[in-house]
Design a protein around this motif. Structure first.
Motif, PDB file in Angstrom:
ATOM      1  N   PHE A   1      37.199  40.415  37.582  1.00  0.00           N
ATOM      2  CA  PHE A   1      35.999  41.283  37.614  1.00  0.00           C
ATOM      3  C   PHE A   1      36.283  42.306  38.692  1.00  0.00           C
ATOM      4  O   PHE A   1      35.314  43.226  38.822  1.00  0.00           O
ATOM      5  CB  PHE A   1      34.868  40.456  37.940  1.00  0.00           C
ATOM      6  N   HIS A   2      37.311  41.976  39.502  1.00  0.00           N
ATOM      7  CA  HIS A   2      37.541  43.316  40.427  1.00  0.00           C
ATOM      8  C   HIS A   2      38.573  44.273  40.054  1.00  0.00           C
ATOM      9  O   HIS A   2      38.877  45.254  40.347  1.00  0.00           O
ATOM     10  CB  HIS A   2      37.995  42.670  41.825  1.00  0.00           C
ATOM     11  N   LEU A   3      39.380  44.056  39.037  1.00  0.00           N
ATOM     12  CA  LEU A   3      40.630  44.469  38.602  1.00  0.00           C
ATOM     13  C   LEU A   3      40.417  45.072  37.211  1.00  0.00           C
ATOM     14  O   LEU A   3      41.012  46.233  37.076  1.00  0.00           O
ATOM     15  CB  LEU A   3      41.722  43.609  38.608  1.00  0.00           C
ATOM     16  N   ASP A   4      39.632  44.645  36.411  1.00  0.00           N
ATOM     17  CA  ASP A   4      39.685  45.053  34.893  1.00  0.00           C
ATOM     18  C   ASP A   4      38.125  44.970  34.335  1.00  0.00           C
ATOM     19  O   ASP A   4      37.403  44.194  34.407  1.00  0.00           O
ATOM     20  CB  ASP A   4      40.425  43.789  33.914  1.00  0.00           C
ATOM     21  N   GLU A   5      38.017  46.587  33.840  1.00  0.00           N
ATOM     22  CA  GLU A   5      36.732  46.793  33.394  1.00  0.00           C
ATOM     23  C   GLU A   5      36.163  46.007  32.343  1.00  0.00           C
ATOM     24  O   GLU A   5      34.964  45.553  32.254  1.00  0.00           O
ATOM     25  CB  GLU A   5      36.603  48.218  32.850  1.00  0.00           C
ATOM     26  N   GLU A   6      36.831  45.614  31.243  1.00  0.00           N
ATOM     27  CA  GLU A   6      36.583  44.587  30.227  1.00  0.00           C
ATOM     28  C   GLU A   6      36.149  43.107  30.777  1.00  0.00           C
ATOM     29  O   GLU A   6      35.037  42.575  30.573  1.00  0.00           O
ATOM     30  CB  GLU A   6      37.811  44.521  29.129  1.00  0.00           C
ATOM     31  N   ALA A   7      37.160  42.804  31.651  1.00  0.00           N
ATOM     32  CA  ALA A   7      36.558  41.332  32.201  1.00  0.00           C
ATOM     33  C   ALA A   7      35.528  41.452  32.956  1.00  0.00           C
ATOM     34  O   ALA A   7      34.632  40.631  32.871  1.00  0.00           O
ATOM     35  CB  ALA A   7      37.976  40.828  32.999  1.00  0.00           C
ATOM     36  N   ALA A   8      35.194  42.529  33.623  1.00  0.00           N
ATOM     37  CA  ALA A   8      34.153  42.608  34.360  1.00  0.00           C
ATOM     38  C   ALA A   8      32.963  42.663  33.741  1.00  0.00           C
ATOM     39  O   ALA A   8      31.818  42.234  33.936  1.00  0.00           O
ATOM     40  CB  ALA A   8      34.179  43.831  35.448  1.00  0.00           C
ATOM     41  N   ARG A   9      32.928  43.390  32.577  1.00  0.00           N
ATOM     42  CA  ARG A   9      31.695  43.567  31.761  1.00  0.00           C
ATOM     43  C   ARG A   9      31.308  42.215  30.999  1.00  0.00           C
ATOM     44  O   ARG A   9      30.001  41.847  30.893  1.00  0.00           O
ATOM     45  CB  ARG A   9      32.065  44.334  30.435  1.00  0.00           C
ATOM     46  N   ASP A  10      32.255  41.581  30.981  1.00  0.00           N
ATOM     47  CA  ASP A  10      31.896  39.746  30.504  1.00  0.00           C
ATOM     48  C   ASP A  10      31.607  38.932  31.440  1.00  0.00           C
ATOM     49  O   ASP A  10      31.492  37.790  31.372  1.00  0.00           O
ATOM     50  CB  ASP A  10      33.055  39.394  29.860  1.00  0.00           C
ATOM     51  N   SER A  11      31.722  39.408  32.856  1.00  0.00           N
ATOM     52  CA  SER A  11      31.315  38.529  33.902  1.00  0.00           C
ATOM     53  C   SER A  11      29.857  38.658  34.307  1.00  0.00           C
ATOM     54  O   SER A  11      29.103  39.515  33.678  1.00  0.00           O
ATOM     55  CB  SER A  11      32.041  39.193  35.325  1.00  0.00           C
ATOM     56  N   ILE A  12      29.318  37.768  35.197  1.00  0.00           N
ATOM     57  CA  ILE A  12      28.191  37.958  35.872  1.00  0.00           C
ATOM     58  C   ILE A  12      27.719  39.427  36.630  1.00  0.00           C
ATOM     59  O   ILE A  12      26.693  39.564  36.572  1.00  0.00           O
ATOM     60  CB  ILE A  12      27.561  36.884  36.730  1.00  0.00           C
ATOM     61  N   PHE A  13      28.716  40.163  36.756  1.00  0.00           N
ATOM     62  CA  PHE A  13      28.578  41.474  37.411  1.00  0.00           C
ATOM     63  C   PHE A  13      28.124  42.728  36.395  1.00  0.00           C
ATOM     64  O   PHE A  13      27.724  43.655  36.689  1.00  0.00           O
ATOM     65  CB  PHE A  13      29.827  42.025  38.194  1.00  0.00           C
ATOM     66  N   GLY A  14      28.588  42.394  35.182  1.00  0.00           N
ATOM     67  CA  GLY A  14      28.356  43.420  34.142  1.00  0.00           C
ATOM     68  C   GLY A  14      29.161  44.712  34.263  1.00  0.00           C
ATOM     69  O   GLY A  14      29.182  45.334  33.206  1.00  0.00           O
ATOM     70  N   SER A  15      30.080  44.880  35.317  1.00  0.00           N
ATOM     71  CA  SER A  15      30.764  45.987  35.320  1.00  0.00           C
ATOM     72  C   SER A  15      31.647  45.860  36.844  1.00  0.00           C
ATOM     73  O   SER A  15      31.491  44.615  37.290  1.00  0.00           O
ATOM     74  CB  SER A  15      30.118  47.374  35.624  1.00  0.00           C
TER      75      SER A  15
END
Length: 151
Positions: free
Chosen positions: A39-53
């Motif tokens: 979630f710090h490196l990849d936008e797609e993974a971050a979108r699917d995380s609790i951070f949303g981006s």
């Protein structure tokens, strides 16, 4: 003018002038080096995380706020480092495009028992985003130079 231990009063609040603009490139560079979670490196993974981006590492947030603290508050003549940090809390995620600012509040102070040139100052450092939302806070256990007799 240098701010010595004797110039620091419990309850003083300093709103620092500096601002730090968070960039996507820096978020990824820091994460790649020190905190390589998806979630710090990849936008797609971050979108699917609790951070949303994409979100900055909390350690990166602390580092950016520390830069503001060094540039806008700590003075080379009187700052003598720190004995540690207590109660570090990440309150909200920081995202690329955010702009950070810092304020410092003096919580407590005491003279050193073993080193007469040193004063111990406990300060709360708070980092805010552009919407004045608290994103990080910690209590620093700083050491500040005391004035010499006669100064």
């Amino acid at each position: 003018m240098a701010r010595y231990f004797e110039d620091t009063e419990v309850g003083d609040v300093y709103e620092l002038d500096g601002r730090y603009e968070v960039t996507e490139a820096e978020v990824k560079e820091f994460a790649e080096k020190y905190d390589p979670q998806p979630f710090h490196l990849d936008e797609e993974a971050a979108r699917d995380s609790i951070f949303g981006s994409l979100a900055a590492s909390g350690w990166h947030t602390a580092s950016m706020c520390m830069r503001l603290l060094v540039d806008g508050f700590l003075e080379p003549e009187t700052s003598m480092g720190a004995r540690g940090v207590d109660e570090l809390r990440w309150k909200r995620p920081v995202h690329p495009g955010d702009t950070l600012r810092v304020e410092v509040e003096v919580l407590d102070k005491r003279e050193s028992e073993s080193r007469p040139e040193v004063g111990h100052v406990r300060m709360e450092t708070r980092g805010y985003n552009q919407d004045d939302e608290l994103v990080i806070r910690w209590e620093g256990l700083g050491m500040q130079r005391r004035r010499e007799a006669g100064e």
